[in-house]
Enzyme design. Structure first.
Site, PDB file in Angstrom:
ATOM      1  N   GLU A   1       6.185   4.642   4.944  1.00  0.00           N
ATOM      2  CA  GLU A   1       6.928   3.391   5.157  1.00  0.00           C
ATOM      3  C   GLU A   1       7.814   3.610   6.363  1.00  0.00           C
ATOM      4  O   GLU A   1       8.913   4.151   6.258  1.00  0.00           O
ATOM      5  CB  GLU A   1       7.780   3.059   3.922  1.00  0.00           C
ATOM      6  CG  GLU A   1       6.996   2.874   2.633  1.00  0.00           C
ATOM      7  CD  GLU A   1       6.203   1.575   2.602  1.00  0.00           C
ATOM      8  OE1 GLU A   1       6.338   0.733   3.511  1.00  0.00           O
ATOM      9  OE2 GLU A   1       5.415   1.409   1.641  1.00  0.00           O
TER      10      GLU A   1
ATOM     11  N   CYS B   1      14.476  -2.011   7.753  1.00  0.00           N
ATOM     12  CA  CYS B   1      13.150  -1.880   8.372  1.00  0.00           C
ATOM     13  C   CYS B   1      12.564  -3.256   8.628  1.00  0.00           C
ATOM     14  O   CYS B   1      11.765  -3.440   9.533  1.00  0.00           O
ATOM     15  CB  CYS B   1      12.239  -1.055   7.473  1.00  0.00           C
ATOM     16  SG  CYS B   1      12.247  -1.623   5.781  1.00  0.00           S
TER      17      CYS B   1
END
Ligand code: NAD
Length: 510
Positions: free
Chosen positions: A260, A294
């Protein structure tokens, strides 16, 4: 601070643990200071090699027991963890906010995400389904089943100091794995607080010591995990730089990864957009968590016919943003994580200006009362062209780049023309535009939204992204499959042994 006391956070603590037992580390001290006011909150000791080895040995032995607990019983433990988190939501949310710097609303939201994934995992513990297939051979039965992998390594980033761990561990545990967590060296105390909350539940239920392990340290400890053949799966969250190094190390030993990594998320604002709705989504996406998600919105691709109008709305919205102590509910934006992040913010602004970017909301480091930590910056907005090198890059700070488009195909091409592929959105009331964006010729990201921003995913969906974001999926949908190994079983219950594909094989008279 009362919440530190209530969470059992002391000035100096080991932070390395096999569950309930904390092992006094012999490694270097990692100091955690708050970006909110610069105060040293506490410190932990890094796991040296012998501490690490002790913890791995305990995890290995715990796995042999834990994998034999029925999955719904493991789910019951996770249900109780959800309840323990509910009881500590306020204090843990405050610690997240104080150690990491995100607003208290977002700190509480992060703990709520932990609670949500526990609820999800409880249900999942009764739904680890395999398929049955029809065999081509008579009196044969085929099916698949899922078994746990063993030790799951979890390496997390500073910006979600507790939620990312829970996405991984809640699923890993109901699947029958044990976990070893290496949190970010920038937010170690959040991990200690979580460890203590979970330990109370594990102790009460006689969960084997070693199911929930914690090791402190920086990159070197992360590298130890990535090279460790005793850890079949490493789930790592962080920068693309880290992901490339880790993938090479885990790949070299043919281990599994869930990656990720960085995002460079864009919102397309069509001429058919509800501009008021667009404004809220885009501003929250760009300045929430001080641009350190993110999924933060980094680029706005705006139709030329509404460009000036939306630009003016943005300028006036940015004037209303309140920056300050994130524990004060009146503030929208807290500090960046540290001074190094501030340097990166300033450097990105310089690079943007050098390549012709024009700031319509200027960035700067804030000074004066309340800003003594030196980590508070002004969220800013620049007009750019999509090809500028800095626009292609993820700067982990509240810098928003805006650009124009004429045709939807052009907007989608701009949205896709970056190395990262995490989150994306279109704001439009036009059905054909929305479906084009979601279709095969549309967004190339793991997440594609319509009429909401790029940040703020729910745990029920699979979370993750493509290209340099790493391709991993965590959390909801069928992400659990990454935490298990699939076994295909064929059972012959007849009296003959026919071979697959009709192959004939006989041994003379036999
Ligand atoms: P980082 O890459 O500096 O560190 C992340 C973690 O990796 C830390 O625990 C660190 O100690 C460890 N690490 C660093 N180098 C390593 C190596 N070579 N081998 C093993 N471990 C290593 O990232 P950060 O600054 O903490 O976090 C910000 C980044 O994380 C941003 O790029 C952001 O987009 C990304 N992020 C992605 C997601 C997602 O779900 N896609 C979620 C949160 C954060």
């Amino acid at each position: 601070m009362q919440f530190l006391h209530e969470l059992g956070i002391e000035k100096l603590q080991s932070g390395n643990s096999t569950g309930s037992v904390f092992i006094p580390g012999k490694g270097r001290e990692l100091i955690s200071s708050s970006p909110v006011d610069g105060t040293v909150i506490g410190s932990v000791t890094e796991a040296d090699e012998s501490t690490y080895e002790t913890i791995i040995a305990q995890a290995q032995s715990a796995f042999l027991q834990w994998r034999n607990w029925p999955a719904p019983r493991r789910g019951e433990i996770v249900r109780q963890i959800g309840d323990a988190l509910r009881a500590h939501k306020d204090q843990l949310g405050r610690l997240v906010s104080y150690e990491m710097g995100k607003s208290l609303q977002e700190g509480w939201g992060e703990v709520q995400e932990m609670i949500d994934i526990c609820d999800f995992a409880v249900g999942l513990s009764r739904q680890l389904y395999g398929l049955t297939m029809h065999s081509e051979r008579p009196t044969h039965r085929m099916y698949e089943q899922w078994h746990p992998l063993g030790i799951v390594g979890i390496i997390s980033a500073f910006n979600f100091p507790v939620a990312v761990w829970s996405w991984n561990s809640a699923l890993a545990w109901v699947c029958g794995n044990v976990t070893i967590w290496k949190p970010s060296e920038k937010t170690p105390l959040c991990s200690v607080a979580v460890q203590k909350i979970v330990a109370t539940v594990f102790e009460k239920n006689g969960v084997p010591e070693g199911v929930n392990c914690l090791v402190q340290g920086g990159r070197e400890v992360g590298e130890r995990i990535s090279h460790d053949t005793r850890i079949p799966l490493v789930s790592a969250t962080g920068s693309t730089r880290m992901g490339k190094e880790l993938a090479a190390a885990v790949g070299a030993r043919l281990g599994k990864t869930i990656l990720e990594l960085g995002g460079n998320n864009a919102v397309i604002i069509s001429q058919h957009a509800d501009l008021s709705m667009a404004l809220i989504g885009c501003v929250f996406g760009a300045v929430g968590t001080a641009g350190q998600r993110c999924t933060s919105t980094r680029r706005l691709i705006i139709h030329e016919s509404v460009y000036e109008q939306f630009k003016n709305k943005l300028i006036s919205a940015y004037q209303q943003i309140k920056i300050g102590d994130p524990l004060d509910a009146a503030n929208h934006v807290g500090p960046l994580i540290d001074r190094q992040a501030v340097e990166q913010y300033l450097s990105a602004i310089e690079q943007c200006k050098a390549s012709g970017g024009k700031f319509i909301v200027e960035g700067k480091v804030l000074e004066g009362t309340g800003y003594e930590s030196g980590c508070y910056v002004q969220p800013c907005v620049a007009e750019v062209t999509p090809d500028m090198p800095i626009v292609q890059h993820e700067t982990f700070a509240p810098i928003l780049y805006i650009m124009k488009y004429r045709e939807l195909e052009e907007a989608i091409a701009i949205q896709n023309a970056v190395p990262q592929g995490l989150s994306s959105a279109i704001i439009t009331l036009h059905l054909r535009e929305a479906e084009t964006f979601l279709g095969v010729n549309g967004s190339d990201c793991g997440i594609a939204n319509v009429n909401i921003g790029t940040s703020g995913a729910e745990i029920g969906g699979a979370f993750g992204g493509e290209k340099e974001t790493g391709g991993g999926r965590e959390s909801g949908s069928d992400s659990w499959k990454a935490y298990m190994r699939r076994q295909t079983n064929t059972i012959n219950w007849g009296s003959q042994l026919p071979l697959a594909q009709g192959i004939q094989f006989s041994l003379g008279d036999e």
